[in-house]
Design a protein around this motif. Sequence first.
Motif, PDB file in Angstrom:
ATOM      1  N   THR A   1      -1.225   9.327 -11.500  1.00  0.00           N
ATOM      2  CA  THR A   1      -0.932   9.885  -9.962  1.00  0.00           C
ATOM      3  C   THR A   1      -2.446   9.333  -9.367  1.00  0.00           C
TER       4      THR A   1
ATOM      5  N   GLN B   1      10.569   8.828 -11.492  1.00  0.00           N
ATOM      6  CA  GLN B   1      10.813   9.977  -9.965  1.00  0.00           C
ATOM      7  C   GLN B   1       9.346  10.027  -9.826  1.00  0.00           C
TER       8      GLN B   1
ATOM      9  N   ARG C   1       7.314  10.348  -6.884  1.00  0.00           N
ATOM     10  CA  ARG C   1       5.819  11.061  -5.328  1.00  0.00           C
ATOM     11  C   ARG C   1       5.169  10.844  -5.158  1.00  0.00           C
TER      12      ARG C   1
ATOM     13  N   ARG D   1       3.940   8.840  -2.576  1.00  0.00           N
ATOM     14  CA  ARG D   1       4.942   8.918  -0.402  1.00  0.00           C
ATOM     15  C   ARG D   1       3.926  10.490  -0.553  1.00  0.00           C
TER      16      ARG D   1
ATOM     17  N   HIS E   1       7.320  14.405   1.086  1.00  0.00           N
ATOM     18  CA  HIS E   1       7.926  14.059  -0.238  1.00  0.00           C
ATOM     19  C   HIS E   1       7.836  13.473  -1.280  1.00  0.00           C
ATOM     20  N   GLY E   2       6.890  13.623  -1.454  1.00  0.00           N
ATOM     21  CA  GLY E   2       5.194  13.511  -2.632  1.00  0.00           C
ATOM     22  C   GLY E   2       4.114  13.994  -2.240  1.00  0.00           C
TER      23      GLY E   2
ATOM     24  N   ASN F   1       5.281   5.976   4.638  1.00  0.00           N
ATOM     25  CA  ASN F   1       5.632   6.239   3.432  1.00  0.00           C
ATOM     26  C   ASN F   1       6.921   4.958   3.713  1.00  0.00           C
TER      27      ASN F   1
END
Length: 267
Positions: A79, A105, A109, A112, A116-117, A142
């Motif tokens: 991330t 998934q 995330r 976004r 939403h993320g 996004n």
Amino acid sequence: MPAPKNTFKAAIREDRFQLGLWVALASPYAAEIVAGSGYDWLLIDGEHGPNDIPLLSSQIQAVARSASHPIVRLPVGETWMIKQILDTGAQTLLIPMVESVEQAQALVRAVRYPPHGVRGVGAALGRASQFSRIGDYLETANEEICLIVQIESRAGLAALEEIAALDGIDGLFIGPSDLAADMGHLGQPGHPAVTAAIKDAFGRIRKAGKARGIMTLSLDQARLYRELGADFMAIGTDVTLLVSATAKLREDFLAGGESKAKPVAGY
């Protein structure tokens, strides 16, 4: 003013075939040279190329001046790494070795903004928002991010339907070489069993309504993959092209062959 239009994402949504090339020399200058060759997209490789975030960023900038769309492959789907590369201006990411719907998934995330993320709200510091000059970047970003996941193992194939069904996954990219190795055919990406698995995967991806991607160094394989339904495909790398061209030039000279190449101005 909204976020810049992602031309690659628009093209694959409209079923327009996109031809690409791998860029792995880790050089902005080399990336700029390749970007003038007319490919629809160029993959800047952070997995196997000796790249870091600043170097990837420089290559994005070099390619962005051309008509070729820069895609970045990160070494892993972390991330924090996704956050940094998106803020540098990357809009399309290819994440390797995706093997589960949970992993996919988490990637959705990561690209976004909340709610939403989990993408950090700091684009004002980066090129993505033109250093905050794009006033409504946060509200429109996004939609212009394109996330492609790389399926290159039997585990990934087993989870393919679940992954392809996710909103936020724009394409699934099959990695023939790693898939071949995982299937027991190391170094044989063109093995019949591997080709059969790719054909089956392409059919399932198409059924899910997502784009199908692949890469090969063999033009015969490339034509076969296109027949099987590849929507976007890379057909070579800057590294292998440099190796083959320099070796051929030397061999042609030593063989006494006449060069068909036009002289370059100044040389």
